[in-house]
Enzyme design. Structure first.
Site, PDB file in Angstrom:
ATOM      1  N   ARG A 195       0.826  -1.210   0.000  1.00  0.00           N
ATOM      2  CA  ARG A 195       0.000   0.000   0.000  1.00  0.00           C
ATOM      3  C   ARG A 195       0.859   1.259   0.000  1.00  0.00           C
ATOM      4  O   ARG A 195       0.610   2.197  -0.766  1.00  0.00           O
ATOM      5  CB  ARG A 195      -0.892   0.011   1.240  1.00  0.00           C
ATOM      6  CG  ARG A 195      -1.785   1.234   1.366  1.00  0.00           C
ATOM      7  CD  ARG A 195      -2.240   1.427   2.803  1.00  0.00           C
ATOM      8  NE  ARG A 195      -2.843   0.235   3.350  1.00  0.00           N
ATOM      9  CZ  ARG A 195      -4.149  -0.033   3.325  1.00  0.00           C
ATOM     10  NH1 ARG A 195      -4.980   0.831   2.806  1.00  0.00           N
ATOM     11  NH2 ARG A 195      -4.612  -1.144   3.852  1.00  0.00           N
ATOM     12  N   TYR A 255     -15.085  -0.415   4.191  1.00  0.00           N
ATOM     13  CA  TYR A 255     -14.718  -0.064   5.558  1.00  0.00           C
ATOM     14  C   TYR A 255     -14.926   1.407   5.906  1.00  0.00           C
ATOM     15  O   TYR A 255     -14.283   1.905   6.816  1.00  0.00           O
ATOM     16  CB  TYR A 255     -13.282  -0.417   5.962  1.00  0.00           C
ATOM     17  CG  TYR A 255     -12.358  -1.178   5.086  1.00  0.00           C
ATOM     18  CD1 TYR A 255     -12.221  -2.559   5.273  1.00  0.00           C
ATOM     19  CD2 TYR A 255     -11.564  -0.543   4.137  1.00  0.00           C
ATOM     20  CE1 TYR A 255     -11.300  -3.268   4.519  1.00  0.00           C
ATOM     21  CE2 TYR A 255     -10.639  -1.261   3.385  1.00  0.00           C
ATOM     22  CZ  TYR A 255     -10.522  -2.620   3.586  1.00  0.00           C
ATOM     23  OH  TYR A 255      -9.624  -3.323   2.871  1.00  0.00           O
ATOM     24  N   CYS A 311     -26.767  -1.475  -6.680  1.00  0.00           N
ATOM     25  CA  CYS A 311     -27.911  -1.532  -5.762  1.00  0.00           C
ATOM     26  C   CYS A 311     -27.418  -1.968  -4.381  1.00  0.00           C
ATOM     27  O   CYS A 311     -27.760  -3.033  -3.870  1.00  0.00           O
ATOM     28  CB  CYS A 311     -29.045  -2.392  -6.300  1.00  0.00           C
ATOM     29  SG  CYS A 311     -28.700  -4.109  -6.487  1.00  0.00           S
TER      30      CYS A 311
HETATM   31  C1  PLP Z   1       0.046 -10.800   5.022  1.00  0.00           C
HETATM   32  C2  PLP Z   1      -0.152  -9.473   4.400  1.00  0.00           C
HETATM   33  N1  PLP Z   1       0.913  -8.795   3.956  1.00  0.00           N
HETATM   34  C3  PLP Z   1       0.778  -7.593   3.371  1.00  0.00           C
HETATM   35  C4  PLP Z   1      -0.458  -7.021   3.203  1.00  0.00           C
HETATM   36  C5  PLP Z   1      -0.543  -5.701   2.540  1.00  0.00           C
HETATM   37  O1  PLP Z   1      -0.387  -4.711   3.469  1.00  0.00           O
HETATM   38  P1  PLP Z   1      -0.384  -3.180   3.039  1.00  0.00           P
HETATM   39  O2  PLP Z   1      -1.801  -2.715   3.243  1.00  0.00           O
HETATM   40  O3  PLP Z   1       0.567  -2.537   3.945  1.00  0.00           O
HETATM   41  O4  PLP Z   1       0.027  -3.138   1.601  1.00  0.00           O
HETATM   42  C6  PLP Z   1      -1.602  -7.683   3.645  1.00  0.00           C
HETATM   43  C7  PLP Z   1      -2.920  -7.073   3.489  1.00  0.00           C
HETATM   44  O5  PLP Z   1      -3.857  -7.293   4.154  1.00  0.00           O
HETATM   45  C8  PLP Z   1      -1.446  -8.941   4.276  1.00  0.00           C
HETATM   46  O6  PLP Z   1      -2.504  -9.616   4.737  1.00  0.00           O
END
Ligand code: PLP
Length: 318
Positions: free
Chosen positions: A177, A216, A243
């Protein structure tokens, strides 16, 4: 988590690292594939962790990972079966901007690695802290300071890992992310106005393009092109055409007056955006465009068509 065996087999064939989410996966992996020489196990600290957060929730209610005792037991079993290299993984916060929450994850994992050594004699060779580095989705928020984060982790590394002779451990984050999130934008056009108990602006994108706000209640900043400097003196819900009442990109958002045809840019959609998209209500996912360094724009994914939507159906039996 709940990985089907075909995925384990593929991962082994690729030489990928397998991260066991549960102690029962040892027998499952042996039955359907084989145990690799190098393996990782995911930890769920349960109520040991005080600071869960809204997206992942409290660890004791999360479906991921093994308890502490299960990790010790799993490593003993794996070692007896010939596994030689061990790692630990966790992910207990998500989209976290508080650097202390991220540092706490490291401390918790260093303590676990020291305990693994104490209880099993196994030296953990790598630790993966998962993802979780947050994005400043709101304009008043700021990026996590990587300097502060690494200094905090180093401090615990020096006091916990080094005295146990674990100073050679490799450390990893999975921060997808933080890397891609800020560099994607969802561009949509206002096509409807609606005035009932609230003011709605209907747009030509919907939750199929970006689920986070509906799923969320996540905040994504919205700019109205050409109106960035006008007063935000209107309160709107920005909605799509699914919908589902949660199909809204913003609720009670202060924005400049929007007219049909205005282009709305929804920020920070480079992670959990298009990739979380879906086809509910027969919606087609949009094209993706890449803004290049030289200022040119290139299409890197075409928009879906009705043919795509029906491509997996077999009409021959009808
Ligand atoms: C095991 C794991 N690693 C990495 C991520 C990704 O995390 P980020 O939101 O920091 O990209 C997730 C997302 O849920 C995850 O479950």
């Amino acid at each position: 988590n709940d990985t089907p065996y075909a995925e384990y087999q593929k991962a082994l064939a690729m030489g990928a690292l397998i991260n066991l989410d549960d102690i029962s996966m040892i027998a499952y992996l042996e039955q359907h594939a084989s145990l690799p020489e190098r393996i990782c196990a995911r930890y769920n600290p349960g109520p040991l962790l005080q600071e869960g957060n809204a997206i992942i929730g409290k660890p004791e209610e999360a479906k991921y990972g093994m308890t502490r005792e299960q990790i010790f037991e799993a490593f003993r079993i794996l070692q007896a079966k010939g596994v030689r290299h061990f790692g630990l993984h966790t992910m207990v916060v998500s989209n976290e901007l508080a650097v202390q929450g991220l540092i706490h994850t490291a401390k918790m994992m260093f303590e676990l690695a020291a305990d693994v050594q104490k209880h099993t004699g196994i030296t953990v060779e790598f630790i993966d802290f998962g993802g979780g580095i947050g994005l400043p989705y709101r304009p008043e928020e700021s990026f996590v300071s990587y300097d502060e984060l690494s200094q905090g982790i180093r401090q615990h590394f020096e006091t916990i890992m080094k005295p146990h002779g674990l100073g050679q451990v490799q450390l990893a984050f999975e921060c997808g992310r933080a890397i891609t999130g800020p560099y994607g934008y969802l561009v949509t056009t206002a096509i409807h106005h609606k005035h009932i108990w609230k003011e709605y602006i209907g747009v030509d994108a919907c939750m199929a393009n970006l689920m986070r706000p509906g799923m969320y209640g996540a905040y994504h900043h919205i700019s109205v092109m050409g109106k960035e400097h006008l007063p935000k003196d209107h309160i709107y819900d920005i909605s799509g055409s699914l919908c589902e009442n949660c199909d809204k990109f913003a609720v009670d958002r202060a924005l400049p007056e929007i007219e049909d045809g205005d282009i709305l840019v929804i920020h920070d959609t480079g992670a959990h955006g298009h990739s979380m998209g879906f086809n509910y209500n027969g919606k087609l996912r949009s094209a993706e465009l890449l803004l290049q360094k030289d200022g040119k724009v290139r299409q890197i994914r075409r928009a879906e068509t009705l043919e795509d939507l029906f491509a997996t159906l077999d009409f021959s039996a009808l």
